[in-house]
Scaffold this motif. Structure first.
Motif, PDB file in Angstrom:
ATOM      1  N   PHE A 250     -15.378  -6.180  -0.371  1.00  0.00           N
ATOM      2  CA  PHE A 250     -14.056  -5.862   0.161  1.00  0.00           C
ATOM      3  C   PHE A 250     -13.277  -5.083  -0.895  1.00  0.00           C
ATOM      4  N   ALA A 251     -12.377  -4.205  -0.431  1.00  0.00           N
ATOM      5  CA  ALA A 251     -11.459  -3.500  -1.316  1.00  0.00           C
ATOM      6  C   ALA A 251     -10.038  -3.922  -0.968  1.00  0.00           C
ATOM      7  N   LEU A 252      -9.224  -4.122  -1.994  1.00  0.00           N
ATOM      8  CA  LEU A 252      -7.832  -4.518  -1.792  1.00  0.00           C
ATOM      9  C   LEU A 252      -6.920  -3.297  -1.863  1.00  0.00           C
ATOM     10  N   ASN A 253      -5.984  -3.205  -0.930  1.00  0.00           N
ATOM     11  CA  ASN A 253      -4.944  -2.185  -0.977  1.00  0.00           C
ATOM     12  C   ASN A 253      -3.612  -2.852  -1.295  1.00  0.00           C
ATOM     13  N   VAL A 254      -2.932  -2.354  -2.324  1.00  0.00           N
ATOM     14  CA  VAL A 254      -1.630  -2.882  -2.732  1.00  0.00           C
ATOM     15  C   VAL A 254      -0.639  -1.729  -2.746  1.00  0.00           C
ATOM     16  N   THR A 255       0.515  -1.922  -2.129  1.00  0.00           N
ATOM     17  CA  THR A 255       1.473  -0.852  -1.898  1.00  0.00           C
ATOM     18  C   THR A 255       2.729  -1.056  -2.733  1.00  0.00           C
ATOM     19  N   ARG A 256       3.279   0.031  -3.252  1.00  0.00           N
ATOM     20  CA  ARG A 256       4.509  -0.039  -4.039  1.00  0.00           C
ATOM     21  C   ARG A 256       5.680  -0.469  -3.153  1.00  0.00           C
ATOM     22  N   ALA A 257       6.670  -1.115  -3.763  1.00  0.00           N
ATOM     23  CA  ALA A 257       7.783  -1.700  -3.019  1.00  0.00           C
ATOM     24  C   ALA A 257       8.551  -0.657  -2.212  1.00  0.00           C
ATOM     25  N   ASP A 258       8.842   0.497  -2.818  1.00  0.00           N
ATOM     26  CA  ASP A 258       9.580   1.535  -2.096  1.00  0.00           C
ATOM     27  C   ASP A 258       8.802   2.019  -0.883  1.00  0.00           C
ATOM     28  N   MET A 259       7.485   2.064  -0.996  1.00  0.00           N
ATOM     29  CA  MET A 259       6.666   2.539   0.119  1.00  0.00           C
ATOM     30  C   MET A 259       6.538   1.491   1.217  1.00  0.00           C
ATOM     31  N   ILE A 260       6.542   0.223   0.832  1.00  0.00           N
ATOM     32  CA  ILE A 260       6.587  -0.836   1.848  1.00  0.00           C
ATOM     33  C   ILE A 260       7.888  -0.753   2.630  1.00  0.00           C
ATOM     34  N   ALA A 261       9.002  -0.554   1.909  1.00  0.00           N
ATOM     35  CA  ALA A 261      10.310  -0.482   2.562  1.00  0.00           C
ATOM     36  C   ALA A 261      10.395   0.711   3.518  1.00  0.00           C
ATOM     37  N   ALA A 262       9.826   1.848   3.109  1.00  0.00           N
ATOM     38  CA  ALA A 262       9.878   3.045   3.958  1.00  0.00           C
ATOM     39  C   ALA A 262       8.876   2.977   5.097  1.00  0.00           C
ATOM     40  N   GLY A 263       7.723   2.353   4.846  1.00  0.00           N
ATOM     41  CA  GLY A 263       6.662   2.305   5.846  1.00  0.00           C
ATOM     42  C   GLY A 263       5.975   3.646   6.014  1.00  0.00           C
ATOM     43  N   TRP A 264       4.934   3.668   6.840  1.00  0.00           N
ATOM     44  CA  TRP A 264       4.228   4.900   7.177  1.00  0.00           C
ATOM     45  C   TRP A 264       3.802   5.666   5.908  1.00  0.00           C
ATOM     46  N   SER A 265       3.329   4.931   4.898  1.00  0.00           N
ATOM     47  CA  SER A 265       2.974   5.538   3.607  1.00  0.00           C
ATOM     48  C   SER A 265       1.589   5.087   3.164  1.00  0.00           C
ATOM     49  N   PRO A 266       0.533   5.577   3.797  1.00  0.00           N
ATOM     50  CA  PRO A 266      -0.813   5.132   3.423  1.00  0.00           C
ATOM     51  C   PRO A 266      -1.223   5.655   2.052  1.00  0.00           C
ATOM     52  N   SER A 267      -1.889   4.816   1.297  1.00  0.00           N
ATOM     53  CA  SER A 267      -2.419   5.204  -0.008  1.00  0.00           C
ATOM     54  C   SER A 267      -3.743   5.927   0.173  1.00  0.00           C
ATOM     55  N   VAL A 268      -4.027   6.837  -0.750  1.00  0.00           N
ATOM     56  CA  VAL A 268      -5.317   7.523  -0.718  1.00  0.00           C
ATOM     57  C   VAL A 268      -6.457   6.533  -0.871  1.00  0.00           C
ATOM     58  N   ARG A 269      -6.201   5.394  -1.531  1.00  0.00           N
ATOM     59  CA  ARG A 269      -7.251   4.398  -1.723  1.00  0.00           C
ATOM     60  C   ARG A 269      -7.716   3.800  -0.394  1.00  0.00           C
ATOM     61  N   ILE A 270      -6.821   3.719   0.585  1.00  0.00           N
ATOM     62  CA  ILE A 270      -7.219   3.237   1.910  1.00  0.00           C
ATOM     63  C   ILE A 270      -8.273   4.164   2.499  1.00  0.00           C
ATOM     64  N   PHE A 271      -8.012   5.463   2.432  1.00  0.00           N
ATOM     65  CA  PHE A 271      -8.928   6.423   3.035  1.00  0.00           C
ATOM     66  C   PHE A 271     -10.246   6.488   2.269  1.00  0.00           C
ATOM     67  N   GLU A 272     -10.165   6.387   0.944  1.00  0.00           N
ATOM     68  CA  GLU A 272     -11.392   6.442   0.153  1.00  0.00           C
ATOM     69  C   GLU A 272     -12.299   5.252   0.448  1.00  0.00           C
ATOM     70  N   ALA A 273     -11.717   4.056   0.422  1.00  0.00           N
ATOM     71  CA  ALA A 273     -12.517   2.859   0.687  1.00  0.00           C
ATOM     72  C   ALA A 273     -13.076   2.884   2.102  1.00  0.00           C
ATOM     73  N   ALA A 274     -12.236   3.278   3.061  1.00  0.00           N
ATOM     74  CA  ALA A 274     -12.687   3.311   4.453  1.00  0.00           C
ATOM     75  C   ALA A 274     -13.813   4.314   4.645  1.00  0.00           C
ATOM     76  N   ALA A 275     -13.720   5.474   3.988  1.00  0.00           N
ATOM     77  CA  ALA A 275     -14.773   6.473   4.119  1.00  0.00           C
ATOM     78  C   ALA A 275     -16.107   5.958   3.594  1.00  0.00           C
ATOM     79  N   CYS A 276     -16.040   4.999   2.657  1.00  0.00           N
ATOM     80  CA  CYS A 276     -17.255   4.373   2.131  1.00  0.00           C
ATOM     81  C   CYS A 276     -17.706   3.191   2.983  1.00  0.00           C
TER      82      CYS A 276
END
Length: 362
Positions: A250-276
């Motif tokens: 499993f890979a863990l995704n952790v999001t910065r506080a400002d991005m959690i508050a804004a929402g709709w802010s996917p990290s590149v790590r989500i896409f990288e892990a998912a592509a694998c």
């Protein structure tokens, strides 16, 4: 078209996520037949950690100072489009220079939109000012959702568009490697991410000494109490990212506080892990279901207990579903198509305005 990009870094992925984002996007953009010049500020901390000093997909040049940027005035003036990225050193002055000299369309690419908006509200943003935003024809944002409306209505952007990060699926794909860890996290240290990392990785590691964990990324302070079953990797170059994900159950995704508050802010790590095809456990934020659907494509967790419960699952089908979703909507090829369409629209609109202004349609 000819695109000039002034970004934080293309040559070095050390301590930043900008380089991998630009590499994926611009390599796919160049593959569509476009010419790209990337101008990077020559700073020692990246010069000492360059893992892509000579990209094959674009021309990479360095400038030592704002004065040195003047050497590229003609290239900026002749370009069909000029893009300025977030966190560029002395970015306010760089942006003013671009808006003064560019004759083609100009755009801003904010890879840190929620952080930028929060800093603008506090008047402590040193790479972008409120006054510059209306001067960019398009504001490309790492965040979608309400942030786009704010950029247009509160900050005066003529045109705000989401341009999420993406993944080069030729580099990030399932690999036949031995599984070494049960849960991993890849990311530079950030004070506002650390409490979530403590809760969703370090605490599960303490409770489950029979499982194996890893945290890869630089700048973590010496005072962190790492459990014995958490392996630390100081820096992992992009060439080794796919192998790292594929060696993780499993890979863990952790999001910065400002991005959690804004929402709709996917990290590149989500896409990288998912592509694998590595199943992802993530913290929660508004809009995440528009990227990957929980629980079929991603697992959301709020506590150590929920993470531990997820680690007891056989979740290969979740990883495969996430990979299919990313291949469909979040590949670098798809993102380059979007960038091309947006820039061409802006170029054509600008041409019409100039033609009307010259009186040819009168």
């Amino acid at each position: 078209m000819k695109l000039v990009v002034l970004g934080l870094s293309l040559s070095s992925s050390w301590g930043n996520g900008h380089a991998t984002t630009f590499r994926a996007l611009l390599s796919a953009f160049a593959a569509r037949g476009h010419e790209v010049l990337f101008l990077e500020r020559d700073v020692p901390w990246y010069a000492d950690h360059r893992d892509l000093p000579d990209p094959e997909f674009c021309r990479l040049e360095y400038y030592a100072s704002l004065h040195g940027l003047a050497d590229w005035r003609d290239e900026i003036a002749r370009a069909d489009a000029v893009m300025v990225g977030s966190y560029v050193p002395e970015g306010i002055a760089v942006g003013a220079f671009v808006q003064e000299h560019a004759q083609g369309t100009t755009c801003y690419y904010d890879i840190d939109t929620p952080v930028t908006l929060a800093r603008l509200e506090r008047s402590d943003c040193d790479y972008l000012s409120r006054e510059l935003i209306p001067g960019y024809d398009t504001y490309f944002s790492f965040s979608g959702g309400p942030s786009l409306e704010r950029l247009e209505q509160e900050f005066g952007s003529p045109r705000a568009r989401a341009l999420y990060c993406s993944v080069d699926v030729s580099r990030y794909r399932p690999l036949d490697v031995p599984v070494r860890w049960d849960l991993t996290y890849l990311g530079t240290y950030s004070p506002d991410r650390q409490p979530t990392l403590d809760r969703l990785l370090l605490e599960p590691a303490r409770r489950r000494p029979d499982l194996r964990f890893a945290v890869a990324g630089p700048q973590y302070p010496d005072g962190i109490d790492w459990p014995d079953n958490v392996e630390r990797i100081e820096h992992l170059p992009p060439a080794r990212h796919a192998e790292f994900y594929c060696a993780s159950r499993f890979a863990l995704n952790v999001t910065r506080a400002d991005m959690i508050a804004a929402g709709w802010s996917p990290s590149v790590r989500i896409f990288e892990a998912a592509a694998c095809a590595t199943p992802i456990i993530s913290d929660r934020w508004p809009g995440i279901e528009t990227i990957l659907r929980p629980p079929s494509e991603i697992i959301l967790a709020d506590s150590a207990s929920e993470v531990i419960a997820a680690l007891d699952l056989s979740a290969a089908q979740i990883g495969e579903a996430a990979r299919a979703a990313v291949l469909e909507d979040h590949s670098s090829k798809r993102r380059a198509e979007q960038l091309e369409a947006d820039l061409l629209f802006q170029i054509e609109e600008s041409t019409v305005r100039k033609t009307c202004h010259s009186g040819e349609f009168v």
